[in-house]
Design a protein around this motif. Structure first.
Motif, PDB file in Angstrom:
ATOM      1  N   LEU A  53     -23.182  72.083 -14.504  1.00 39.07           N
ATOM      2  CA  LEU A  53     -23.905  70.579 -14.177  1.00 39.07           C
ATOM      3  C   LEU A  53     -23.432  69.109 -15.005  1.00 39.07           C
ATOM      4  O   LEU A  53     -23.765  68.658 -14.105  1.00 39.07           O
ATOM      5  N   SER A  54     -22.654  69.691 -16.031  1.00 41.59           N
ATOM      6  CA  SER A  54     -22.314  68.781 -16.803  1.00 41.59           C
ATOM      7  C   SER A  54     -21.629  67.753 -15.352  1.00 41.59           C
ATOM      8  O   SER A  54     -21.603  66.386 -15.315  1.00 41.59           O
ATOM      9  N   GLY A  55     -20.302  68.044 -15.029  1.00 41.59           N
ATOM     10  CA  GLY A  55     -19.861  67.760 -13.593  1.00 41.59           C
ATOM     11  C   GLY A  55     -20.255  67.068 -12.596  1.00 41.59           C
ATOM     12  O   GLY A  55     -19.908  66.154 -12.318  1.00 41.59           O
ATOM     13  N   ASN A  56     -21.169  67.407 -12.572  1.00 42.59           N
ATOM     14  CA  ASN A  56     -22.236  67.295 -11.228  1.00 42.59           C
ATOM     15  C   ASN A  56     -22.969  65.830 -11.904  1.00 42.59           C
ATOM     16  O   ASN A  56     -23.001  64.698 -10.475  1.00 42.59           O
ATOM     17  N   PHE A  57     -23.293  66.054 -13.358  1.00 42.98           N
ATOM     18  CA  PHE A  57     -23.928  64.671 -13.392  1.00 42.98           C
ATOM     19  C   PHE A  57     -22.756  63.296 -13.379  1.00 42.98           C
ATOM     20  O   PHE A  57     -23.583  62.509 -12.727  1.00 42.98           O
ATOM     21  N   PHE A  58     -21.708  63.873 -13.890  1.00 42.63           N
ATOM     22  CA  PHE A  58     -21.377  62.689 -13.626  1.00 42.63           C
ATOM     23  C   PHE A  58     -19.976  61.917 -12.716  1.00 42.63           C
ATOM     24  O   PHE A  58     -19.615  61.134 -12.083  1.00 42.63           O
ATOM     25  N   LEU A  59     -20.540  62.607 -11.251  1.00 44.93           N
ATOM     26  CA  LEU A  59     -19.684  62.723  -9.864  1.00 44.93           C
ATOM     27  C   LEU A  59     -21.238  62.359  -8.900  1.00 44.93           C
ATOM     28  O   LEU A  59     -20.633  62.342  -7.929  1.00 44.93           O
ATOM     29  N   LEU A  60     -22.241  62.074 -10.184  1.00 44.04           N
ATOM     30  CA  LEU A  60     -23.104  61.710  -8.673  1.00 44.04           C
ATOM     31  C   LEU A  60     -22.967  60.038  -8.221  1.00 44.04           C
ATOM     32  O   LEU A  60     -22.325  59.410  -9.188  1.00 44.04           O
ATOM     33  N   LYS A  61     -23.615  59.687  -7.852  1.00 43.42           N
ATOM     34  CA  LYS A  61     -23.318  57.988  -7.154  1.00 43.42           C
ATOM     35  C   LYS A  61     -23.749  57.091  -8.282  1.00 43.42           C
ATOM     36  O   LYS A  61     -22.813  55.990  -8.140  1.00 43.42           O
ATOM     37  N   GLU A  62     -24.474  57.500  -8.717  1.00 39.27           N
ATOM     38  CA  GLU A  62     -24.942  56.456 -10.009  1.00 39.27           C
ATOM     39  C   GLU A  62     -24.273  56.111 -10.754  1.00 39.27           C
ATOM     40  O   GLU A  62     -24.605  55.367 -11.440  1.00 39.27           O
TER      41      GLU A  62
END
Length: 525
Positions: free
Chosen positions: A377-386
């Motif tokens: 979850l943390s990684g996907n947050f950091f990799l969000l386009k924004e």
């Protein structure tokens, strides 16, 4: 024979003092006696005995394959092993049997090594205590030393005194426990942020993290591709050098490995350190560092200086940013790597068939523990386009600054850096689990993870026993691909301090008496 070094046992095999089958049976016996340590997920008794039989035939002909022929080893359960279950300590991969061997595993087999089994770990190697895998936590053999037990009697215990055992460190804690319990002579771990050096320090072993690219990662189920390195755990530096010499070299299946041929890692007996310059990073003197570790760190620096080496204080100015930087990069790559485990491509698949999305969600909820899901979850947050530019790209820039800090120090004339490996000796399990996994990992990897971001070689060498009779290790960091020089310095240091690793021999010889009806009995070293 179990207490001897790898080279000594190899010589004993060549001289006929013991056969590979006899040696294998001794180690299998130790595995059974120390089962309570939970070091192994899978014990490969049939495979080991078969390999021992083949090794015996080669010795009978006077044609051993090398120093590892007939030597029992263990493999962390995140390395692929053909026809042997590989779980990564997770429900997601329970029952997975790879069709091939990891390159490092195959290289060990090609040299005649005997596989005793696959060792326990934190799930998908995400942890610093070897306490978060689905097969249960690993217990540190040093928990049962007489000196430690007597010290603990002087302190208040919880309701269950039998739970007052020590962690091994992680995530390669199973491999560390396997070596320190004399069930094998060497074990492979993986090192992404300190996962080999950390348990080595807390189990009184030598733990080597090679330069990134020196050893193939093919077949190592990835955590963080840009930082993962196969690690080596042994009871002395020379043994680690033997194993590293076998594993190092180009692998066409791993494009990140070096192209140049690698010579055998033969370590000279260094007698003069007067030409060495030892760097002491001032940023590593942190408030959380225990007084005992700090004292030994100072004594080690004084030892080098007293023998003529130049010891200077150096600065790695971006050290304070390394933990945060590591967290962003680690979780981002974790999110990417774990995406393959979706119930369709790889791993466990749930029974829900309402919709693809529901199947994905249920599969990953059942397959991953809270630690892994949290990092995803943390990684996907950091990799969000924004968020990509704000977090991931900035973290990559900071990683470059951290790597440049090491380059600047080594370019200034420093040969090797000397630092602590961990903040303290091994801590009791009940104390360790008071903190969440993320906090524990950030604390325990404070001295080790920057090395992985810089791709440098490092080694943890046990120095002395604490007041509680527990091992404390120190870390040496070298220039990229100067692994042999690093191990040579570590060997000199090992010889000077004479750490009593053999003390565990007496403990392990009598370990069948440790537990009687699952209760701790009196044990003396």
């Amino acid at each position: 024979m179990l207490g001897r070094t790898l080279r000594e046992v190899s010589a004993g095999l060549k001289q006929g003092q013991i056969t590979p089958t006899e040696l294998c049976q001794k180690c299998l016996s130790m595995i059974k006696k120390t089962k309570f340590l939970n070091a192994y997920i899978t014990v490969t008794e049939e495979e080991a005995l078969k390999q021992a039989e083949e090794s015996e035939k080669r010795y009978a002909k006077g044609q051993p394959l090398g120093d590892l022929d007939g030597i029992p080893v263990a493999i962390k359960d995140n390395f692929s092993t053909s026809a042997i279950e590989t779980t990564c300590g997770s429900n997601m991969l329970k029952g997975y049997v790879p069709p091939y061997n990891a390159t490092v595993v195959q290289k060990l087999f090609d040299q005649g090594a005997l596989l005793m089994g696959k060792t326990n770990l934190d799930e998908f190697a995400m942890g610093s205590g070897s306490t978060d895998g689905v097969f249960g936590p690993v217990k540190n053999p040093w928990s049962y030393s007489k000196q430690y037990r007597e010290k603990r009697k002087q302190k208040p215990h919880g309701e269950n005194e039998d739970s007052d055992w020590l962690i091994t460190g992680g995530s390669s804690g199973g491999s560390a426990a396997a070596v320190s319990a004399f069930t094998c002579f060497a074990a492979l771990g993986s090192d992404t942020g300190g996962s080999t050096r950390n348990p080595a320090a807390q189990c009184g072993l030598v733990g080597v993290k090679p330069s990134y690219g020196l050893v193939s990662r093919h077949g190592l189920i990835p955590l963080v591709n840009s930082m993962d390195v196969p690690g080596i755990l042994t009871r002395c530096v020379d043994d680690a050098a033997v194993v590293l010499g076998v594993l190092a070299g180009h692998d066409p299946k791993d494009s990140t490995t070096i192209q140049d041929p690698v010579k055998p890692f033969l370590l000279p007996s260094l007698t003069d350190v007067s030409k060495l310059c030892i760097g002491i990073p001032k940023e590593y003197l942190v408030p959380e560092l225990s007084s005992e570790v700090q004292s030994l760190w100072t004594k080690a620096a004084d030892l080098f200086e007293s023998r003529g080496a130049k010891v200077i204080e150096v600065s790695l100015p971006h050290t304070s940013y390394s933990i945060v930087c590591y967290h962003v990069l680690c979780t981002s790559e974790v999110a990417s790597n774990m995406a393959r485990f979706d119930g369709l491509e790889y791993g466990h698949r749930c029974d829900i068939d309402v919709s693809t999305e529901a199947m994905y969600a249920a599969t990953r909820r059942e397959g991953f523990n809270d630690v892994v899901r949290g990092r995803i979850l943390s990684g996907n947050f950091f990799l969000l386009k924004e968020n990509y530019e704000t977090y991931f790209i900035k973290a990559q820039k900071v990683r470059r600054l951290i790597a440049n800090d090491f380059v600047n120090v080594f370019n200034s004339g420093v040969d090797v850096l000397l630092t602590p490996t961990t903040l303290s000796e091994a801590v009791p399990y009940l104390e360790f689990i008071k903190e969440d996994n993320r906090t524990r990992s950030a604390q325990d990897d404070i001295f080790t993870q920057a090395v992985n971001m810089a791709g440098l070689p490092a080694i943890s060498v046990p120095m002395a026993l604490s007041n509680q009779g527990l091992p404390i290790g120190l870390q040496f960091i070298g220039r990229a691909f100067c692994d042999q020089q690093l191990l040579t310095v570590a060997k000199w240091f090992e010889k000077q301090v004479q750490f009593p690793v053999i003390q565990l021999q007496g403990l392990m010889d009598d370990c069948s008496a440790i537990f009687e009806n699952e209760k701790l009995a009196s044990v003396s070293l």
